[in-house]
Design an enzyme around this catalytic site. Sequence first.
Site: not given
Ligand code: MOS
Length: 729
Positions: A456, A619, A624, A628, A695
């Site tokens: 990430t 940010i 990066t 994501q 996420e």
């Molecule tokens: Mo994330 S599902 O907490 O890697």
Amino acid sequence: MSSKVGNSIGKEVTRVDGPLKVTGRAKYAADHNLKGLLYAVPVGSTVANGKIVSMNVQGAESMPGVVKVYHHHNVSGLYSGGDHAHEQRIPLSDETIEYYGQYIALVVAKTLEQAQAAASEIKVEYSAQPPTVTAQGLGNDLGQASARGDAGGTFASSPVQVDANYSTPTEVHNPMELHATVVDYKEEGFTVYESTQSVMGSQRGLMNQLGEPQERMRVVAQFIGSGFGGKLALWPHATLAAVASKDLKLPVKLMITRKMAAETVGHRPGTHQRVRLGAEQDGKINSLIHEYGSESSMGSGYRENCGEATPSLYGAQNLRVTSGIYHLNVGSPTAMRGPGAVPGTYATECAMDELAQKLGMDPIELRKMNEPKLDLSNGRPFSSRHYLECLEEGAKRFGWHKRKSTPGQPDANGNIHGYGVAGCSWFAGRGWGDVLLELLDDGTASVACATQDIGTGTYTVVAQMAADRLGIDPHLVNVKIGDSRFPPGPTSGGSTATAGLVPAVLSAAENAVVNLLQAASTDSSSPFSGISPHDLALTNGFVHQASQSANSGVPWGDLLKKLKRKSMSGKGNSQYASPDQTPVSMHSYGCHFAEVVWQPQLAQIRVSRVCSVIDAGKIINPLTGKNQIEGAVIMGVGMALMEQSIYDRQSGAPINSNFAEYLVPTHMDAPDVDVHFLDYPDFHINQLGARGIGEIGLAGVAAAIANAVANATGKRVRDLPITVEKLLS
Ligand code: MOS
């Protein structure tokens, strides 16, 4: 050193670990080819519900190169993994089989091929019953997740109602790097090279299962080829590799196959959801009822928390969220990117679209109508919420005004374009951890923390945080992570690692500077000897008198040399924060606009473009960060149109356990993705105002696509994935 303090945050810094990766020098777990290495291959059960009646391992044991075969008769002394192992069964503990693929033996041999050949020669007899692999209804053990007002009563009396059932299938994480473990056992303890999202969590899980003290268990994960939640917990293969290495006193490598990845290392469980929305004619929502069941394994209590975002996203005064569970003969589920909120907002954001359609209202107007002033689930003010601005900005960038509200109008080529929108939300948490920062006499700095970079950009953003305070180029910061021997650091999960590293790195840098200025003030060999440390400063990498310019001072490396010190260090720390522990409601927000092209003559549906506007605080690195969101959007295309693990009703096997049959988007399937960040710092979470970003980008994507498909075709498919068969039926 020319950069200034405050010059690194928010900059498009290229990955500091990029050169190591593109030149192949970055070592992933399976790259540790140690002297005397043995290869382990697990054997999986071919039934999903039953018992091992007999197992013949003699043939396998006598094959060339085979060192040992482990099974439930010769493995003992293991303990429960506790919270750190999502597979609740202790590996090879007895003859009970609860799911297809459950490990029943482990073959260790001198070469991989020898181990594979012997594994295929193990003869097993089972007594088996038909497995339960499908679920109906809303599940058992119904628990109330959130409630306010009289949701049932107000729904019944609402003039406009939506009542719809949605489902999402089992999804497999499918990181490019398969789970792999290399265990190097020595008299003094274990060194475990593990592909993990948490070196600390894997260490704890292995300590628990093997009954070993912390000082004998070292977990190393310097580079990880993604995890998506599948590598948060410890899985049985890692424990078994450790058992074998300890027993044989030689290093053991175990890399699972793509097939095993669908069976034994977790998945996003299937969900069944019912959403009811009761509204006034003007669009004001009176009642929101979100009931869901999530599929689980026999032993696991893991529930997909589909109602994560439901209570706070809209202002419905009356609300009820309930959660159920089904216990099936499948491997243990686990968190997968945006667990809960991703399938949950799929259902609720589709229901919002269905309500807008019923009302004859623009879906964005409907959301504006129901924007809450505070978080109605707990009465707390929002820390920083710019949800409506996301929608407005996105509508502009995407060209939402060109949307036709009635579906089915073809363009000159006979293609039908559909537009859809959906909102997204993900809680903003802050991981905990300690950081040790060192200023070195060569003018560089190092930052050590037992966190990890799962692909990430953690190496890069940590370098930026330190460089920003110290006033140097981020490439001069040596980031030391991915080893449980460093100070304890955050898990790469729940989008909480970056937010948690900010306070730890900044305070470590601050303390290192304070310690350096103190030494500069007191050491007789210092050019600043006798000047109060309060009258000294470190700017742009120079130690100088605060009243004078930075350039009048001395670079810290030169100062350390004068002081005859190799380094000066400082410690920093971050406290854990989750949404229920803060006096404010902390979430990230965003929205996705999707365009699909429906070609009725070819029965083909494609996502042509997506625009995502994300409100995730400051940010730290737009490169990066954008990466994501783009990845998440493409994952969302898979969720909407392709991905599903299919369990065979007779064997209980996830039968499409390969990339030929478990479809994920290829480059050809990837839409144009326009990512825009609002970049409003949220200072409730940390000094930089940076919330997590891993996420949020996936939540809402499948709903935006499903809404676009309905707009294009006039057909509402509520069960994911939206395949052509479902569209034509
Ligand atoms: Mo994330 S599902 O907490 O890697």
